[in-house]
Design a protein around this motif. Structure first.
Motif, PDB file in Angstrom:
ATOM      1  N   GLU A   1       0.843  -1.204   0.000  1.00 49.67           N
ATOM      2  CA  GLU A   1       0.000   0.000   0.000  1.00 49.67           C
ATOM      3  C   GLU A   1       0.872   1.245   0.000  1.00 49.67           C
ATOM      4  O   GLU A   1       1.731   1.403   0.878  1.00 49.67           O
ATOM      5  CB  GLU A   1      -0.911   0.015   1.235  1.00 49.67           C
ATOM      6  N   ILE A   2       0.657   2.137  -0.982  1.00 49.91           N
ATOM      7  CA  ILE A   2       1.432   3.372  -1.083  1.00 49.91           C
ATOM      8  C   ILE A   2       0.707   4.340  -2.004  1.00 49.91           C
ATOM      9  O   ILE A   2       0.048   3.913  -2.956  1.00 49.91           O
ATOM     10  CB  ILE A   2       2.864   3.083  -1.608  1.00 49.91           C
ATOM     11  N   ALA A   3       0.828   5.615  -1.729  1.00 49.99           N
ATOM     12  CA  ALA A   3       0.284   6.637  -2.626  1.00 49.99           C
ATOM     13  C   ALA A   3       1.148   6.667  -3.887  1.00 49.99           C
ATOM     14  O   ALA A   3       2.365   6.473  -3.825  1.00 49.99           O
ATOM     15  CB  ALA A   3       0.298   7.998  -1.946  1.00 49.99           C
ATOM     16  N   PHE A   4       0.522   6.928  -5.009  1.00 46.73           N
ATOM     17  CA  PHE A   4       1.256   6.923  -6.272  1.00 46.73           C
ATOM     18  C   PHE A   4       2.388   7.947  -6.261  1.00 46.73           C
ATOM     19  O   PHE A   4       3.502   7.661  -6.720  1.00 46.73           O
ATOM     20  CB  PHE A   4       0.312   7.179  -7.449  1.00 46.73           C
ATOM     21  N   SER A   5       2.149   9.129  -5.726  1.00 41.25           N
ATOM     22  CA  SER A   5       3.198  10.153  -5.677  1.00 41.25           C
ATOM     23  C   SER A   5       4.381   9.669  -4.834  1.00 41.25           C
ATOM     24  O   SER A   5       5.548   9.909  -5.187  1.00 41.25           O
ATOM     25  CB  SER A   5       2.656  11.475  -5.136  1.00 41.25           C
ATOM     26  N   SER A   6       4.107   8.972  -3.758  1.00 46.09           N
ATOM     27  CA  SER A   6       5.180   8.421  -2.923  1.00 46.09           C
ATOM     28  C   SER A   6       5.936   7.334  -3.669  1.00 46.09           C
ATOM     29  O   SER A   6       7.171   7.251  -3.600  1.00 46.09           O
ATOM     30  CB  SER A   6       4.616   7.868  -1.616  1.00 46.09           C
ATOM     31  N   LEU A   7       5.212   6.493  -4.396  1.00 48.53           N
ATOM     32  CA  LEU A   7       5.859   5.440  -5.175  1.00 48.53           C
ATOM     33  C   LEU A   7       6.787   6.049  -6.218  1.00 48.53           C
ATOM     34  O   LEU A   7       7.895   5.555  -6.442  1.00 48.53           O
ATOM     35  CB  LEU A   7       4.818   4.538  -5.841  1.00 48.53           C
ATOM     36  N   CYS A   8       6.355   7.132  -6.839  1.00 46.92           N
ATOM     37  CA  CYS A   8       7.205   7.794  -7.831  1.00 46.92           C
ATOM     38  C   CYS A   8       8.485   8.315  -7.190  1.00 46.92           C
ATOM     39  O   CYS A   8       9.568   8.192  -7.772  1.00 46.92           O
ATOM     40  CB  CYS A   8       6.443   8.940  -8.509  1.00 46.92           C
ATOM     41  N   ARG A   9       8.388   8.887  -6.008  1.00 46.07           N
ATOM     42  CA  ARG A   9       9.584   9.386  -5.316  1.00 46.07           C
ATOM     43  C   ARG A   9      10.507   8.229  -4.928  1.00 46.07           C
ATOM     44  O   ARG A   9      11.735   8.323  -5.083  1.00 46.07           O
ATOM     45  CB  ARG A   9       9.196  10.210  -4.089  1.00 46.07           C
ATOM     46  N   VAL A  10       9.936   7.132  -4.447  1.00 48.51           N
ATOM     47  CA  VAL A  10      10.742   5.952  -4.102  1.00 48.51           C
ATOM     48  C   VAL A  10      11.435   5.425  -5.361  1.00 48.51           C
ATOM     49  O   VAL A  10      12.633   5.125  -5.345  1.00 48.51           O
ATOM     50  CB  VAL A  10       9.871   4.855  -3.447  1.00 48.51           C
ATOM     51  N   ALA A  11      10.695   5.325  -6.458  1.00 49.17           N
ATOM     52  CA  ALA A  11      11.272   4.839  -7.714  1.00 49.17           C
ATOM     53  C   ALA A  11      12.408   5.739  -8.177  1.00 49.17           C
ATOM     54  O   ALA A  11      13.441   5.254  -8.659  1.00 49.17           O
ATOM     55  CB  ALA A  11      10.185   4.751  -8.784  1.00 49.17           C
ATOM     56  N   ASP A  12      12.246   7.035  -8.021  1.00 48.01           N
ATOM     57  CA  ASP A  12      13.294   7.973  -8.420  1.00 48.01           C
ATOM     58  C   ASP A  12      14.558   7.738  -7.600  1.00 48.01           C
ATOM     59  O   ASP A  12      15.666   7.667  -8.146  1.00 48.01           O
ATOM     60  CB  ASP A  12      12.789   9.402  -8.249  1.00 48.01           C
ATOM     61  N   ILE A  13      14.417   7.590  -6.302  1.00 51.24           N
ATOM     62  CA  ILE A  13      15.573   7.358  -5.432  1.00 51.24           C
ATOM     63  C   ILE A  13      16.258   6.039  -5.776  1.00 51.24           C
ATOM     64  O   ILE A  13      17.480   5.929  -5.722  1.00 51.24           O
ATOM     65  CB  ILE A  13      15.139   7.389  -3.952  1.00 51.24           C
ATOM     66  N   LEU A  14      15.478   5.048  -6.180  1.00 53.63           N
ATOM     67  CA  LEU A  14      16.025   3.733  -6.523  1.00 53.63           C
ATOM     68  C   LEU A  14      16.398   3.623  -8.003  1.00 53.63           C
ATOM     69  O   LEU A  14      16.613   2.526  -8.515  1.00 53.63           O
ATOM     70  CB  LEU A  14      15.022   2.635  -6.141  1.00 53.63           C
ATOM     71  N   ASP A  15      16.476   4.776  -8.688  1.00 52.87           N
ATOM     72  CA  ASP A  15      16.833   4.816 -10.116  1.00 52.87           C
ATOM     73  C   ASP A  15      15.924   3.934 -10.972  1.00 52.87           C
ATOM     74  O   ASP A  15      16.379   3.236 -11.870  1.00 52.87           O
ATOM     75  CB  ASP A  15      18.309   4.411 -10.318  1.00 52.87           C
ATOM     76  N   SER A  16      14.637   3.972 -10.671  1.00 52.52           N
ATOM     77  CA  SER A  16      13.676   3.155 -11.398  1.00 52.52           C
ATOM     78  C   SER A  16      12.487   3.971 -11.897  1.00 52.52           C
ATOM     79  O   SER A  16      11.438   3.406 -12.190  1.00 52.52           O
ATOM     80  CB  SER A  16      13.173   2.015 -10.503  1.00 52.52           C
ATOM     81  N   LEU A  17      12.654   5.272 -11.987  1.00 55.22           N
ATOM     82  CA  LEU A  17      11.543   6.107 -12.425  1.00 55.22           C
ATOM     83  C   LEU A  17      11.091   5.757 -13.839  1.00 55.22           C
ATOM     84  O   LEU A  17       9.901   5.849 -14.153  1.00 55.22           O
ATOM     85  CB  LEU A  17      11.926   7.588 -12.332  1.00 55.22           C
ATOM     86  N   GLU A  18      12.010   5.282 -14.672  1.00 57.99           N
ATOM     87  CA  GLU A  18      11.629   4.895 -16.030  1.00 57.99           C
ATOM     88  C   GLU A  18      10.633   3.731 -16.014  1.00 57.99           C
ATOM     89  O   GLU A  18       9.814   3.602 -16.922  1.00 57.99           O
ATOM     90  CB  GLU A  18      12.852   4.560 -16.887  1.00 57.99           C
ATOM     91  N   ASP A  19      10.679   2.911 -14.984  1.00 58.47           N
ATOM     92  CA  ASP A  19       9.700   1.825 -14.869  1.00 58.47           C
ATOM     93  C   ASP A  19       8.300   2.385 -14.639  1.00 58.47           C
ATOM     94  O   ASP A  19       7.323   1.874 -15.189  1.00 58.47           O
ATOM     95  CB  ASP A  19      10.066   0.873 -13.725  1.00 58.47           C
ATOM     96  N   ILE A  20       8.208   3.434 -13.835  1.00 59.86           N
ATOM     97  CA  ILE A  20       6.920   4.083 -13.593  1.00 59.86           C
ATOM     98  C   ILE A  20       6.438   4.745 -14.879  1.00 59.86           C
ATOM     99  O   ILE A  20       5.273   4.644 -15.249  1.00 59.86           O
ATOM    100  CB  ILE A  20       7.027   5.137 -12.456  1.00 59.86           C
ATOM    101  N   GLU A  21       7.357   5.419 -15.563  1.00 61.82           N
ATOM    102  CA  GLU A  21       6.994   6.115 -16.800  1.00 61.82           C
ATOM    103  C   GLU A  21       6.530   5.144 -17.881  1.00 61.82           C
ATOM    104  O   GLU A  21       5.774   5.528 -18.771  1.00 61.82           O
ATOM    105  CB  GLU A  21       8.172   6.944 -17.296  1.00 61.82           C
TER     106      GLU A  21
END
Length: 97
Positions: A53-73
């Motif tokens: 369970e996580i808010a989408f905006s929080s997931l995006c920030r976590v993905a960015d820190i883990l160098d995985s923002l392209e996966d979200i995109e």
């Protein structure tokens, strides 16, 4: 993509959380450090890793820190086909390239 990977939204959430946990650990980050860097409380981040369970905006920030923002995109970017002919034509174009 293996469509049998997830059968329910809950399983998808838990799979994403598990992969985030793995990436966090590979980077030798604590839950507290990742939570702080992503602007989340530690309890919210722990809940994410436990339940998915996580808010989408929080997931995006976590993905960015883990160098995985392209996966979200990449979410929902897969082309939708309306006929088998479209699939065949696209594969022919890729083979010619």
């Amino acid at each position: 993509m293996d469509l049998s990977l997830f059968h329910t939204p809950k399983e998808a959430q838990q799979g994403v959380a598990a992969r985030c946990r793995q990436k966090r650990k590979l980077r030798h980050m604590t839950q507290a450090e990742l939570a702080s860097r992503s602007g989340m409380s530690l309890s919210s981040y722990k809940r994410f890793e436990q339940t998915g369970e996580i808010a989408f905006s929080s997931l995006c920030r976590v993905a960015d820190i883990l160098d995985s923002l392209e996966d979200i995109e990449a979410l929902f970017s897969r082309k939708e086909y309306t006929s088998i002919q479209e699939v065949i034509e696209e594969r022919r174009r890729h083979r010619k390239s």
